[in-house]
Design an enzyme around this catalytic site. Structure first.
Site, PDB file in Angstrom:
ATOM      1  N   LYS A 142       0.019   7.669  83.875  1.00 58.35           N
ATOM      2  CA  LYS A 142       0.455   6.365  83.725  1.00 58.35           C
ATOM      3  C   LYS A 142       0.162   5.834  85.056  1.00 58.35           C
ATOM      4  O   LYS A 142       0.455   6.634  85.899  1.00 58.35           O
ATOM      5  CB  LYS A 142       1.785   6.188  83.333  1.00 58.35           C
ATOM      6  CG  LYS A 142       2.299   6.947  81.945  1.00 58.35           C
ATOM      7  CD  LYS A 142       3.709   7.058  81.677  1.00 58.35           C
ATOM      8  CE  LYS A 142       3.917   7.694  80.247  1.00 58.35           C
ATOM      9  NZ  LYS A 142       5.320   7.916  79.946  1.00 58.35           N
ATOM     10  N   ASN A 173       7.315  19.536  79.839  1.00 56.52           N
ATOM     11  CA  ASN A 173       8.720  20.282  79.295  1.00 56.52           C
ATOM     12  C   ASN A 173       9.032  19.307  78.180  1.00 56.52           C
ATOM     13  O   ASN A 173      10.198  19.568  77.612  1.00 56.52           O
ATOM     14  CB  ASN A 173       9.608  20.034  80.375  1.00 56.52           C
ATOM     15  CG  ASN A 173       9.159  21.112  81.428  1.00 56.52           C
ATOM     16  OD1 ASN A 173       9.190  22.269  81.325  1.00 56.52           O
ATOM     17  ND2 ASN A 173       9.222  20.612  82.576  1.00 56.52           N
ATOM     18  N   THR A 223      16.606  12.468  81.812  1.00 59.08           N
ATOM     19  CA  THR A 223      16.147  13.723  82.636  1.00 59.08           C
ATOM     20  C   THR A 223      15.751  13.344  84.205  1.00 59.08           C
ATOM     21  O   THR A 223      15.625  14.157  85.061  1.00 59.08           O
ATOM     22  CB  THR A 223      15.057  14.442  82.113  1.00 59.08           C
ATOM     23  OG1 THR A 223      13.971  13.458  81.476  1.00 59.08           O
ATOM     24  CG2 THR A 223      15.375  15.379  80.985  1.00 59.08           C
ATOM     25  N   ASP A 269       8.368   6.959  75.127  1.00 55.58           N
ATOM     26  CA  ASP A 269       8.297   7.613  76.504  1.00 55.58           C
ATOM     27  C   ASP A 269       9.674   8.662  76.197  1.00 55.58           C
ATOM     28  O   ASP A 269      10.527   8.193  75.235  1.00 55.58           O
ATOM     29  CB  ASP A 269       8.595   6.572  77.724  1.00 55.58           C
ATOM     30  CG  ASP A 269       8.647   7.591  78.839  1.00 55.58           C
ATOM     31  OD1 ASP A 269       8.130   8.421  79.216  1.00 55.58           O
ATOM     32  OD2 ASP A 269       9.832   6.940  79.843  1.00 55.58           O
ATOM     33  N   LEU A 270       9.825   9.502  77.064  1.00 54.22           N
ATOM     34  CA  LEU A 270      11.139  10.283  76.775  1.00 54.22           C
ATOM     35  C   LEU A 270      12.139  10.253  77.832  1.00 54.22           C
ATOM     36  O   LEU A 270      13.186   9.535  77.760  1.00 54.22           O
ATOM     37  CB  LEU A 270      10.528  11.858  76.728  1.00 54.22           C
ATOM     38  CG  LEU A 270      11.861  13.031  76.677  1.00 54.22           C
ATOM     39  CD1 LEU A 270      12.525  12.670  75.382  1.00 54.22           C
ATOM     40  CD2 LEU A 270      11.080  14.262  76.631  1.00 54.22           C
ATOM     41  N   ASP A 271      11.693  10.564  79.175  1.00 51.34           N
ATOM     42  CA  ASP A 271      12.411  10.505  80.374  1.00 51.34           C
ATOM     43  C   ASP A 271      13.022   9.125  80.627  1.00 51.34           C
ATOM     44  O   ASP A 271      12.039   8.198  81.019  1.00 51.34           O
ATOM     45  CB  ASP A 271      11.933  11.228  81.413  1.00 51.34           C
ATOM     46  CG  ASP A 271      11.612  12.712  81.363  1.00 51.34           C
ATOM     47  OD1 ASP A 271      12.394  13.311  80.398  1.00 51.34           O
ATOM     48  OD2 ASP A 271      10.670  13.167  82.106  1.00 51.34           O
ATOM     49  N   LYS A 330       9.236   8.320  88.933  1.00 48.55           N
ATOM     50  CA  LYS A 330       9.550   8.064  87.310  1.00 48.55           C
ATOM     51  C   LYS A 330       8.043   7.851  86.734  1.00 48.55           C
ATOM     52  O   LYS A 330       7.530   6.971  86.935  1.00 48.55           O
ATOM     53  CB  LYS A 330      10.305   6.800  87.293  1.00 48.55           C
ATOM     54  CG  LYS A 330      11.960   7.129  87.435  1.00 48.55           C
ATOM     55  CD  LYS A 330      12.668   6.154  87.081  1.00 48.55           C
ATOM     56  CE  LYS A 330      14.163   6.439  87.640  1.00 48.55           C
ATOM     57  NZ  LYS A 330      14.948   4.948  87.213  1.00 48.55           N
ATOM     58  N   GLY A 331       8.048   8.824  85.542  1.00 46.23           N
ATOM     59  CA  GLY A 331       6.655   8.616  84.856  1.00 46.23           C
ATOM     60  C   GLY A 331       5.548   9.257  85.510  1.00 46.23           C
ATOM     61  O   GLY A 331       4.609   9.128  84.736  1.00 46.23           O
ATOM     62  N   SER A 362       4.805  11.123  76.470  1.00 43.37           N
ATOM     63  CA  SER A 362       5.563  11.580  77.886  1.00 43.37           C
ATOM     64  C   SER A 362       4.749  12.406  78.751  1.00 43.37           C
ATOM     65  O   SER A 362       4.051  13.285  78.356  1.00 43.37           O
ATOM     66  CB  SER A 362       7.078  12.587  77.484  1.00 43.37           C
ATOM     67  OG  SER A 362       7.489  12.924  78.767  1.00 43.37           O
ATOM     68  N   ALA A 363       4.817  12.217  80.014  1.00 32.05           N
ATOM     69  CA  ALA A 363       3.881  12.755  80.776  1.00 32.05           C
ATOM     70  C   ALA A 363       4.667  14.329  81.124  1.00 32.05           C
ATOM     71  O   ALA A 363       3.585  14.953  81.779  1.00 32.05           O
ATOM     72  CB  ALA A 363       3.975  11.945  82.280  1.00 32.05           C
ATOM     73  N   GLU A 407       9.247   2.049  76.898  1.00 30.42           N
ATOM     74  CA  GLU A 407       9.321   2.667  78.216  1.00 30.42           C
ATOM     75  C   GLU A 407      10.363   2.399  79.407  1.00 30.42           C
ATOM     76  O   GLU A 407      11.118   1.231  79.150  1.00 30.42           O
ATOM     77  CB  GLU A 407       7.939   2.048  79.135  1.00 30.42           C
ATOM     78  CG  GLU A 407       6.796   3.225  78.997  1.00 30.42           C
ATOM     79  CD  GLU A 407       7.022   4.194  79.807  1.00 30.42           C
ATOM     80  OE1 GLU A 407       8.042   4.192  80.836  1.00 30.42           O
ATOM     81  OE2 GLU A 407       6.204   5.346  79.684  1.00 30.42           O
ATOM     82  N   ASP A 408      10.755   3.035  80.410  1.00 31.28           N
ATOM     83  CA  ASP A 408      11.660   2.819  81.190  1.00 31.28           C
ATOM     84  C   ASP A 408      11.042   2.641  82.548  1.00 31.28           C
ATOM     85  O   ASP A 408      11.576   2.189  83.573  1.00 31.28           O
ATOM     86  CB  ASP A 408      12.763   3.511  81.391  1.00 31.28           C
ATOM     87  CG  ASP A 408      12.094   4.912  82.068  1.00 31.28           C
ATOM     88  OD1 ASP A 408      11.204   5.561  81.416  1.00 31.28           O
ATOM     89  OD2 ASP A 408      12.794   5.398  83.284  1.00 31.28           O
TER      90      ASP A 408
END
Ligand code: B16
Ligand code: MG
Length: 218
Positions: A146, A119, A16, A8-10, A44-45, A115-116, A170-171
């Site tokens: 997700k 960007n 972010t 995952d990114l964020d 989130k996500g 990542s969803a 994941e967060d």
């Protein structure tokens, strides 16, 4: 044997979520929807349009806008968000994550991004991490967000690996659910109660190292 990592990114590689939260908060204010920390955390996500739906619903305004108007609102949020993203630098990589990615790469693990965020390539560019992720699941290709497993299933497919040879990182609770449903090993970063469904949880990105993962895998 684990051969790949689907990230995952964020909230995992960079934070972010604060920038997303600020941009959504601004939009909610302009629509007269009361903002709460709980509302912000629930986004989130969650994809851009689903996030907008959640905000409108929270304000009892889910029937007040046409699809075209909703697209405009989402675009407005994104313009504000992207302006903040463009101020990011490699200093915005979360603690320990650059070293972890370098270690994974040096040891021959395969990496992909789940990542969803539409960007994500822009964010990775700002962090100077684009080279680490030649394989990115295109969120526009997804039929479900997700907690549906689709994005993590595609993340493993991009690596040509069976799901059980991949660790998903994941967060968000919705993301951990997605990883589990995809049949991958789930690594959660954050609150162990919130992420209780994960196979392993680390309180902080700085604790995420191969040595610590091996310990938890036993
Ligand atoms: P965008 P992740 C998610 O990224 C964010 O957590 C979520 O808050 C955001 O709405 C979503 O991306 C879509 O982002 O508007 O940039 O397409 O956690 O899946 O990396
Ligand atoms: Mg996340």
């Amino acid at each position: 044997d684990i051969k790949g990592f689907v990230f995952d990114l964020d909230g995992v590689i960079t934070d972010t979520s604060i920038l997303h939260g600020t941009a959504w908060h601004q939009l909610a204010d302009s629509l007269g929807v009361a903002w709460s920390e709980e509302l912000g955390n629930g986004l989130k996500g969650i994809s851009r349009m689903d996030s907008l739906e959640m905000i409108l619903k929270a304000g009892g305004k889910e029937n007040d806008y046409t699809e075209a108007e909703k697209e405009k609102l989402a675009a407005q949020k994104n313009t504000n968000y992207v302006a903040e993203v463009d101020k990011m630098t490699p200093a915005n990589i979360l603690p320990g994550m650059k070293a972890f990615l370098d270690d994974l790469r040096a040891k021959g693990y395969q990496l992909s991004l789940a990542s969803a965020s539409k960007n994500a390539p822009r964010v990775l560019g700002k962090l100077e991490l684009a080279d680490y992720f030649p394989k990115i699941v295109d969120p526009a290709s997804l039929t479900h967000g997700k907690p549906d497993p689709e994005i993590y299933t595609k993340g493993a497919e991009l690596l040509n690996l069976p799901a059980n040879q991949c660790i998903g990182v994941e967060d968000a609770a919705a993301g951990v659910q997605a990883i589990n449903a995809a049949g991958e090993v789930s690594l959660g970063i954050g609150d162990s109660t919130e992420l209780g469904a994960a196979d392993m949880v680390f309180a902080d990105t700085a604790e995420v190292t191969l040595a610590n993962i091996e310990k938890k895998l036993g």
